[in-house]
Scaffold this motif. Structure first.
Motif, PDB file in Angstrom:
ATOM      1  N   SER A 108     -17.363   8.715  47.743  1.00 53.42           N
ATOM      2  CA  SER A 108     -15.918   8.505  47.008  1.00 53.42           C
ATOM      3  C   SER A 108     -15.941   7.436  45.919  1.00 53.42           C
ATOM      4  CB  SER A 108     -15.151   8.034  48.073  1.00 53.42           C
ATOM      5  OG  SER A 108     -14.803   8.682  49.209  1.00 53.42           O
ATOM      6  N   LEU A 109     -16.945   6.465  46.150  1.00 60.20           N
ATOM      7  CA  LEU A 109     -17.225   5.458  45.088  1.00 60.20           C
ATOM      8  C   LEU A 109     -17.751   6.120  43.804  1.00 60.20           C
ATOM      9  CD1 LEU A 109     -16.610   2.529  44.228  1.00 60.20           C
ATOM     10  CD2 LEU A 109     -18.728   1.946  45.308  1.00 60.20           C
ATOM     11  N   ALA A 110     -18.745   6.950  44.146  1.00 63.51           N
ATOM     12  CA  ALA A 110     -19.507   7.349  42.878  1.00 63.51           C
ATOM     13  C   ALA A 110     -18.802   8.713  42.312  1.00 63.51           C
ATOM     14  CB  ALA A 110     -20.851   8.344  43.585  1.00 63.51           C
ATOM     15  N   ILE A 111     -17.960   9.143  42.981  1.00 60.28           N
ATOM     16  CA  ILE A 111     -16.915  10.083  42.026  1.00 60.28           C
ATOM     17  C   ILE A 111     -15.873   9.597  41.417  1.00 60.28           C
ATOM     18  CG2 ILE A 111     -15.027  11.903  42.557  1.00 60.28           C
ATOM     19  CD1 ILE A 111     -16.765  12.861  44.803  1.00 60.28           C
ATOM     20  N   PHE A 112     -15.407   8.336  41.795  1.00 57.37           N
ATOM     21  CA  PHE A 112     -14.358   7.591  41.182  1.00 57.37           C
ATOM     22  C   PHE A 112     -15.125   6.776  40.039  1.00 57.37           C
ATOM     23  CE2 PHE A 112     -12.325   3.306  40.436  1.00 57.37           C
ATOM     24  CZ  PHE A 112     -11.353   3.795  40.043  1.00 57.37           C
ATOM     25  N   VAL A 113     -16.550   6.222  40.115  1.00 55.55           N
ATOM     26  CA  VAL A 113     -16.891   5.577  38.910  1.00 55.55           C
ATOM     27  C   VAL A 113     -17.143   6.719  37.979  1.00 55.55           C
ATOM     28  CG1 VAL A 113     -19.072   4.409  38.529  1.00 55.55           C
ATOM     29  CG2 VAL A 113     -17.861   3.748  40.338  1.00 55.55           C
ATOM     30  N   PHE A 114     -17.721   7.707  38.461  1.00 55.25           N
ATOM     31  CA  PHE A 114     -18.171   8.878  37.515  1.00 55.25           C
ATOM     32  C   PHE A 114     -16.733   9.213  36.582  1.00 55.25           C
ATOM     33  CE2 PHE A 114     -18.611  13.464  36.522  1.00 55.25           C
ATOM     34  CZ  PHE A 114     -19.820  13.129  35.405  1.00 55.25           C
ATOM     35  N   LEU A 115     -15.798   9.690  37.200  1.00 53.19           N
ATOM     36  CA  LEU A 115     -14.736   9.945  36.350  1.00 53.19           C
ATOM     37  C   LEU A 115     -13.874   8.692  35.682  1.00 53.19           C
ATOM     38  CD1 LEU A 115     -12.838  12.132  39.151  1.00 53.19           C
ATOM     39  CD2 LEU A 115     -13.996  12.838  37.035  1.00 53.19           C
ATOM     40  N   PHE A 116     -14.236   7.634  36.244  1.00 52.89           N
ATOM     41  CA  PHE A 116     -13.459   6.420  35.492  1.00 52.89           C
ATOM     42  C   PHE A 116     -14.419   6.275  33.964  1.00 52.89           C
ATOM     43  CE2 PHE A 116     -13.216   1.933  34.443  1.00 52.89           C
ATOM     44  CZ  PHE A 116     -11.816   1.614  34.491  1.00 52.89           C
ATOM     45  N   ALA A 117     -15.696   6.396  34.266  1.00 53.90           N
ATOM     46  CA  ALA A 117     -16.724   6.306  33.228  1.00 53.90           C
ATOM     47  C   ALA A 117     -16.420   7.165  31.982  1.00 53.90           C
ATOM     48  CB  ALA A 117     -18.226   6.190  33.643  1.00 53.90           C
ATOM     49  N   ILE A 118     -16.172   8.564  32.502  1.00 57.95           N
ATOM     50  CA  ILE A 118     -16.000   9.650  31.585  1.00 57.95           C
ATOM     51  C   ILE A 118     -14.826   9.319  30.759  1.00 57.95           C
ATOM     52  CG2 ILE A 118     -15.284  12.008  31.291  1.00 57.95           C
ATOM     53  CD1 ILE A 118     -17.292  12.671  33.433  1.00 57.95           C
ATOM     54  N   PHE A 119     -13.545   8.960  31.500  1.00 55.45           N
ATOM     55  CA  PHE A 119     -12.431   8.615  30.789  1.00 55.45           C
ATOM     56  C   PHE A 119     -12.438   7.485  29.995  1.00 55.45           C
ATOM     57  CE2 PHE A 119     -11.409  12.378  33.652  1.00 55.45           C
ATOM     58  CZ  PHE A 119     -10.870  13.206  32.760  1.00 55.45           C
ATOM     59  N   THR A 120     -12.964   6.564  30.302  1.00 55.42           N
ATOM     60  CA  THR A 120     -13.129   5.087  29.690  1.00 55.42           C
ATOM     61  C   THR A 120     -13.839   5.487  28.330  1.00 55.42           C
ATOM     62  OG1 THR A 120     -13.023   3.844  31.854  1.00 55.42           O
ATOM     63  CG2 THR A 120     -14.018   2.990  29.597  1.00 55.42           C
ATOM     64  N   TYR A 121     -15.102   6.422  28.378  1.00 50.66           N
ATOM     65  CA  TYR A 121     -15.656   6.707  27.233  1.00 50.66           C
ATOM     66  C   TYR A 121     -14.895   7.487  26.296  1.00 50.66           C
ATOM     67  CZ  TYR A 121     -19.150   8.888  24.495  1.00 50.66           C
ATOM     68  OH  TYR A 121     -20.063   9.364  23.267  1.00 50.66           O
ATOM     69  N   GLY A 122     -14.205   8.455  27.085  1.00 49.90           N
ATOM     70  CA  GLY A 122     -13.197   9.415  26.332  1.00 49.90           C
ATOM     71  C   GLY A 122     -12.368   8.879  25.458  1.00 49.90           C
ATOM     72  N   ASN A 123     -11.507   7.836  26.242  1.00 46.63           N
ATOM     73  CA  ASN A 123     -10.507   7.179  25.584  1.00 46.63           C
ATOM     74  C   ASN A 123     -10.859   6.128  24.523  1.00 46.63           C
ATOM     75  OD1 ASN A 123      -7.758   5.897  25.315  1.00 46.63           O
ATOM     76  ND2 ASN A 123      -8.114   4.559  26.847  1.00 46.63           N
ATOM     77  N   ASN A 125     -13.374   6.773  22.445  1.00 49.42           N
ATOM     78  CA  ASN A 125     -13.598   7.635  21.207  1.00 49.42           C
ATOM     79  C   ASN A 125     -12.429   8.287  20.602  1.00 49.42           C
ATOM     80  OD1 ASN A 125     -16.676   7.280  21.165  1.00 49.42           O
ATOM     81  ND2 ASN A 125     -16.806   8.916  22.691  1.00 49.42           N
ATOM     82  N   TYR A 126     -11.554   8.528  21.717  1.00 49.41           N
ATOM     83  CA  TYR A 126     -10.127   8.925  21.193  1.00 49.41           C
ATOM     84  C   TYR A 126      -9.483   7.953  20.181  1.00 49.41           C
ATOM     85  CZ  TYR A 126      -5.159  10.399  21.145  1.00 49.41           C
ATOM     86  OH  TYR A 126      -4.069  10.226  20.886  1.00 49.41           O
ATOM     87  N   ARG A 127      -9.682   6.683  20.654  1.00 46.74           N
ATOM     88  CA  ARG A 127      -8.864   5.734  19.905  1.00 46.74           C
ATOM     89  C   ARG A 127      -9.702   5.160  18.536  1.00 46.74           C
ATOM     90  NH1 ARG A 127      -4.499   4.573  22.478  1.00 46.74           N
ATOM     91  NH2 ARG A 127      -4.254   4.651  24.719  1.00 46.74           N
ATOM     92  N   LYS A 128     -10.828   5.675  18.416  1.00 49.69           N
ATOM     93  CA  LYS A 128     -11.803   5.185  17.276  1.00 49.69           C
ATOM     94  C   LYS A 128     -12.105   6.376  16.194  1.00 49.69           C
ATOM     95  CE  LYS A 128     -16.472   4.724  17.209  1.00 49.69           C
ATOM     96  NZ  LYS A 128     -17.546   4.282  17.736  1.00 49.69           N
ATOM     97  N   LYS A 129     -10.960   6.630  15.531  1.00 48.51           N
ATOM     98  CA  LYS A 129     -11.146   7.648  14.434  1.00 48.51           C
ATOM     99  C   LYS A 129     -11.906   7.516  13.355  1.00 48.51           C
ATOM    100  CE  LYS A 129      -7.119   9.776  16.364  1.00 48.51           C
ATOM    101  NZ  LYS A 129      -6.878   9.067  17.525  1.00 48.51           N
ATOM    102  N   ILE A 130     -12.634   8.381  13.058  1.00 46.83           N
ATOM    103  CA  ILE A 130     -13.659   8.263  11.913  1.00 46.83           C
ATOM    104  C   ILE A 130     -13.551   9.357  10.806  1.00 46.83           C
ATOM    105  CG2 ILE A 130     -16.032   8.484  11.314  1.00 46.83           C
ATOM    106  CD1 ILE A 130     -16.786   7.735  14.063  1.00 46.83           C
ATOM    107  N   ARG A 131     -13.382   8.516   9.591  1.00 39.66           N
ATOM    108  CA  ARG A 131     -13.181   9.394   8.387  1.00 39.66           C
ATOM    109  C   ARG A 131     -14.631  10.009   7.923  1.00 39.66           C
ATOM    110  NH1 ARG A 131     -12.730   7.604   2.587  1.00 39.66           N
ATOM    111  NH2 ARG A 131     -11.704   9.705   1.640  1.00 39.66           N
TER     112      ARG A 131
END
Length: 155
Positions: A108-123, A125-131
């Motif tokens: 349970s903890l591993a799945i939560f940490v895995f999903l949290f890490a993926i979405f923290t990383y994705g968020n 990168n989403y907020r850091k736009k690059i020209r």
């Protein structure tokens, strides 16, 4: 109309699948399991509320919160379905022990940490736009230099 029904059925099928896995894997009391499953259903239901158009009449902070939660929940649902599918396939081919998917704190903890890490990383990168400047060459004779603008992924 059939496409709309399909649009409704796919997330609901994913929610049923995730709900079953949450029920099996969470090592909590029945009340806490029901609360976790209800929270998942409410978050995805918010997506249909925000698409429905009634959210436009709500106060801006509440509408923004509902929009952010609902649009994020569909991606969390998608990744959770993929993760549980991989775990189920791993269990079928005997790479993942059955005990990992039933009443297990570590899983349970591993799945939560895995999903949290993926979405923290994705968020992040989403907020850091690059020209990205791109140079385009042509064999045609142009009277003056031209500037082109390309914008993508505005969905």
């Amino acid at each position: 109309m059939p496409i709309f029904i399909l649009f409704l059925l796919i997330p609901i099928a994913g929610l049923v699948y995730i709900s079953w896995h949450l029920w099996c894997i969470l090592p909590f009391t029945t009340a806490i399991r029901w609360a976790a499953i209800a929270l998942c259903w409410i978050c995805v239901f918010m997506l249909f509320v925000s698409i429905g158009g009634t959210i436009d009449k709500w106060p801006m902070p509440i509408a923004t919160c509902v929009y952010e939660i609902s649009t994020s929940s569909i991606f969390v649902l998608l990744y959770a379905v993929m993760l549980f599918l991989v775990l189920d396939i791993g269990r079928i081919v005997r790479l993942v022990p059955k005990s990992w998917l039933y009443d297990n704190w570590i899983s349970s903890l591993a799945i939560f940490v895995f999903l949290f890490a993926i979405f923290t990383y994705g968020n992040h990168n989403y907020r850091k736009k690059i020209r990205q400047p791109i140079s385009v060459t042509t064999t045609k004779d142009l009277k003056k230099d031209m500037r082109l603008v390309l914008v993508s992924d505005l969905h």
